[in-house]
Design an enzyme around this catalytic site. Structure first.
Site, mmCIF file in Angstrom:
data_model
loop_
_atom_site.group_PDB
_atom_site.id
_atom_site.type_symbol
_atom_site.label_atom_id
_atom_site.label_comp_id
_atom_site.label_asym_id
_atom_site.label_seq_id
_atom_site.Cartn_x
_atom_site.Cartn_y
_atom_site.Cartn_z
ATOM 1 N N GLY A 30 41.207 65.380 -0.173
ATOM 2 C CA GLY A 30 40.933 65.170 -1.595
ATOM 3 C C GLY A 30 40.570 63.741 -1.938
ATOM 4 C CE1 TYR A 57 50.294 70.318 -9.807
ATOM 5 C CE2 TYR A 57 52.286 69.682 -10.988
ATOM 6 C CZ TYR A 57 51.239 69.367 -10.139
ATOM 7 O OH TYR A 57 51.148 68.092 -9.620
#
Length: 286
Positions: free
Chosen positions: A9, A151
């Site tokens: 990422g 999440y």
């Protein structure tokens, strides 16, 4: 010998800053991202500063791309020293209103991707008898928060996975594991999370609406009034990651700011770095 590090990422935020920072501190960096078309900023920095960074395509939700990236590193260097599981995505919505695809997506990106990347490096770290795995989790991996349950569930899973894994790979194979737990980060991660946090569909007129609006208002107030205290920059978090990478005895878990430390205190005050619990587990089972 120069250590290498695979960072996931790296198109923006903590991943981008970490790739640059590690390279400036004499690491060979394999900077990976799902879409290399988003590597323009990193390519520019590599060229301008002559950084020892190699770009690789890697989608944490696709095992074949993980294997290909790892194989490239092994072919080039014959080893992998550090895996930095940074890729992730924010998400805030009620469980009732989340679609099946959204639930699978938030779990794939934030949890399964970490497991698959870790699984891919373990055979090489085990054979070489050393290695380090650094993970960006979140204060949401320790403390559940409203409208973030999906999440938080994924981040809790990462914390549990890493806690269990370190109990036997650390001593047997000299593989060190750390979970870094930031609070808010001023990056595209935050923008992405906000973009996915919308009052729409049934939520716009349902019973959750007043609670959700209060939640959104509180987030905005914290952002406006306490930005310096609550939110870190990607570079600030990257600096913590570098410190952990350079440590001989890194902790299992570490908050990356005073705000994060205070926020998690009720969960962490008995064992702030998690090492006491890991030792207790080892004594009980091994």
């Amino acid at each position: 010998m120069i250590k290498n590090v695979l960072i996931t990422g790296t198109s923006s935020g903590v991943g981008l800053e970490s790739a640059i920072l590690f390279a400036k501190n004499d690491y060979k960096v394999y900077a990976t991202m799902r879409n290399l078309a988003k590597a323009d900023i990193l390519r520019k920095r590599i060229k301008e500063e002559n950084l020892n960074i190699e770009l690789l395509q890697l989608d944490v939700t696709k095992v074949d791309t993980i294997s290909a990236a790892i194989n490239t590193i092994i072919e080039n260097d014959g080893k992998i020293d550090i895996l930095f599981n940074n890729a992730g995505a924010g998400f805030a919505k009620t469980t009732e209103h989340a679609t099946e695809d959204e639930i699978r997506w938030v779990t794939e990106v934030n949890y399964h991707g970490v497991v698959f990347c870790t699984q891919a490096v373990l055979p090489f770290m085990r054979k070489q008898k050393f290695g380090q795995i650094i993970n960006i989790t979140s204060v949401g991996g320790l403390v559940g928060q409203p409208f973030n349950e999906l999440y938080c569930g994924a981040k809790f899973a990462v914390e549990g996975f890493m806690e269990a894994l370190t109990t036997y790979v650390s001593d047997a194979f000299n593989i060190k594991i750390t979970c870094l737990e930031p609070g808010g980060i001023v990056t595209e991660f935050m923008t992405s999370a906000i973009d996915k946090t919308k009052v729409e569909g049934d939520l716009a007129s349902g019973e959750y609406l007043p609670i959700f609006q209060k939640y959104l208002a509180g987030n905005q107030q914290r952002a406006n009034e306490s930005k310096e205290q609550v939110y870190q920059t990607g570079l600030e978090v990257a600096m913590v990651a570098l410190k952990v990478a350079q440590s001989e005895n890194p902790p299992l878990r570490m908050r990356t700011s005073k705000w994060a430390e205070d926020f998690c205190k009720l969960k962490t005050q008995a064992d702030p770095d998690g090492n006491k619990l890991v030792q207790q587990i080892k004594n009980s089972f091994l």
